[in-house]
Design an enzyme around this catalytic site. Structure first.
Site, PDB file in Angstrom:
ATOM      1  N   ARG A 182      -2.077   2.471   8.198  1.00 18.68           N
ATOM      2  CA  ARG A 182      -2.850   3.722   8.070  1.00 18.68           C
ATOM      3  C   ARG A 182      -3.486   4.152   9.394  1.00 18.68           C
ATOM      4  NH1 ARG A 182       0.055   3.283   4.770  1.00 18.68           N
ATOM      5  NH2 ARG A 182      -0.259   2.866   2.578  1.00 18.68           N
ATOM      6  N   CYS A 231      -7.484   6.407  -1.327  1.00 15.67           N
ATOM      7  CA  CYS A 231      -8.104   5.082  -1.225  1.00 15.67           C
ATOM      8  C   CYS A 231      -9.238   5.101  -0.201  1.00 15.67           C
ATOM      9  CB  CYS A 231      -7.065   4.040  -0.835  1.00 15.67           C
ATOM     10  SG  CYS A 231      -5.951   3.699  -2.203  1.00 15.67           S
ATOM     11  N   GLU A 301     -10.643   3.195   4.849  1.00 14.84           N
ATOM     12  CA  GLU A 301      -9.348   3.837   5.119  1.00 14.84           C
ATOM     13  C   GLU A 301      -9.575   5.334   5.341  1.00 14.84           C
ATOM     14  OE1 GLU A 301      -5.956   2.822   2.669  1.00 14.84           O
ATOM     15  OE2 GLU A 301      -5.226   4.889   2.718  1.00 14.84           O
TER      16      GLU A 301
END
Ligand SMILES: Cc1cc2nc3c(=O)[nH]c(=O)nc-3n(C[C@H](O)[C@H](O)[C@H](O)COP(=O)(O)OP(=O)(O)OC[C@H]3O[C@@H](n4cnc5c(N)ncnc54)[C@H](O)[C@@H]3O)c2cc1C
Length: 308
Positions: A182, A231, A301
């Site tokens: 990510r 998320c 995240e």
């Protein structure tokens, strides 16, 4: 004042597109929260983008590049400087490059990822079906190295075209972007203008079948219809943040109008008039409980942006 410093390019016709002052970011983020951007611009062409970037760099005005706002937590006091939306950099097509078994698709940074998936499916191009259901634009997906079910953007990316702070355009191969989970790095940054992705070949109906399956799995396990930013925490090595949060008894925890989803514990939902401060407070509380329970320290995240 940022608007004053950028006045010249707006007044002299050096910018084509929409300009908004004091624009509430809550109107642009999937979480439906966040204070105002001093200036938000939606350039319609390359020259306008170039002129804004060049002027902002010259005046030392901070720049934030905005995709579809589906991974963002914007602070309540908002964003200083100029927020640049690439929503009008939207197109998708073939580059013509092929080695028989693979094809290369070129798309603008403001093209919705869903639109690229649809184009690929219709044209029998396979490799990104597992990304079905990820909202946002291509630029954001590349920058975040978005992924699901074991497939990430870096697996299909060939190259990106970027613009730097002086408005110069260059091309970067995948190996220059330093991808990790990510995350990416844009050495020539800050703006991704477009990307080329390489895909294999398969029957459109087979691809559609797989996309449907992946989407259904997401619908069964994620609160896709509620305002969230996906998320909240990264999955730690060998485990899932959602599992750890649930095991720590955090499902349903609430601060103000922000709640840990009862469907998927790594999603925090805006239940009404959520504030960024409440969101961050809940993140801290959940992080602490997970640390007490498992000894694991969760890392965010989502991208937190704005004045503290
Ligand atoms: C319901 C839901 C489900 C989700 N599921 C997933 C999932 O399964 N997997 C996953 O990985 N993510 C998921 N996400 C998170 C998010 O959708 C992805 O990270 C998405 O790729 C972000 O794209 P965006 O255009 O919205 O970027 P934004 O949120 O607008 O921006 C994210 C970051 O990218 C940068 N950026 C955006 N565009 C550019 C550009 N053109 N040039 C340079 N930098 C840029 C921004 O500056 C920012 O740092 C989900 C989110 C939601 C709301």
């Amino acid at each position: 004042m940022v608007d004053y410093k950028l006045k010249e390019i707006f007044d002299k016709g050096l910018f084509r597109g929409v300009i908004k002052f004091d624009e509430p970011m809550a109107a642009h983020t999937s979480l439906r929260l966040g204070g105002p951007a001093e200036v938000m611009v939606f350039p319609e062409d390359l020259a306008s983008l170039q002129n804004v970037l060049h002027a902002a760099t010259g005046e030392k005005i901070p720049v934030f590049v905005f995709g579809a706002g589906t991974n963002l937590l914007v602070t309540d006091t908002g964003i200083e400087g100029v927020v640049i939306s690439l929503r009008d950099f939207r197109d998708v097509g073939f580059t013509g490059e092929t080695d028989g078994s693979s094809v290369v698709i070129h798309a603008g940074a403001g093209t919705p990822l869903a639109g690229i998936l649809h184009f690929a499916q219709k044209n029998g191009c396979s490799g990104i079906e597992a990304l079905a259901g990820i909202p946002g634009y291509l630029g954001g997906a590349v920058y975040m190295n978005a992924g699901s079910f074991g497939v990430e953007m870096k697996d299909v990316l060939v190259s990106v075209t970027v613009m730097n702070g002086s408005g110069e355009v260059s091309m970067l191969g995948r190996d220059k972007m330093d991808f990790s989970y990510r995350q990416s790095n844009l050495p020539e940054g800050p703006v991704i203008l477009s990307a080329d992705i390489a895909l294999g070949r398969d029957k459109p109906e087979e691809i559609a079948g797989r996309m449907k399956e992946f989407l259904q799995r997401k619908k069964n396990t994620q609160p896709l219809g509620e305002p969230s930013a996906g998320c909240v925490f990264k999955n730690p090595e060998g485990d899932a943040a959602g599992r750890l949060i649930e095991a720590a008894g955090c499902k349903g925890m609430r601060t103000g109008d922000v709640e840990v989803s009862s469907v998927h514990a790594n999603y925090f939902i805006n239940k009404g008039r959520a504030k960024c401060a409440d969101f961050i407070g809940l993140m801290e509380a959940v992080k602490e409980r997970v640390r007490e329970q498992s000894g694991i320290i969760l890392e965010p995240e989502i991208t937190i942006v704005g004045k503290k």
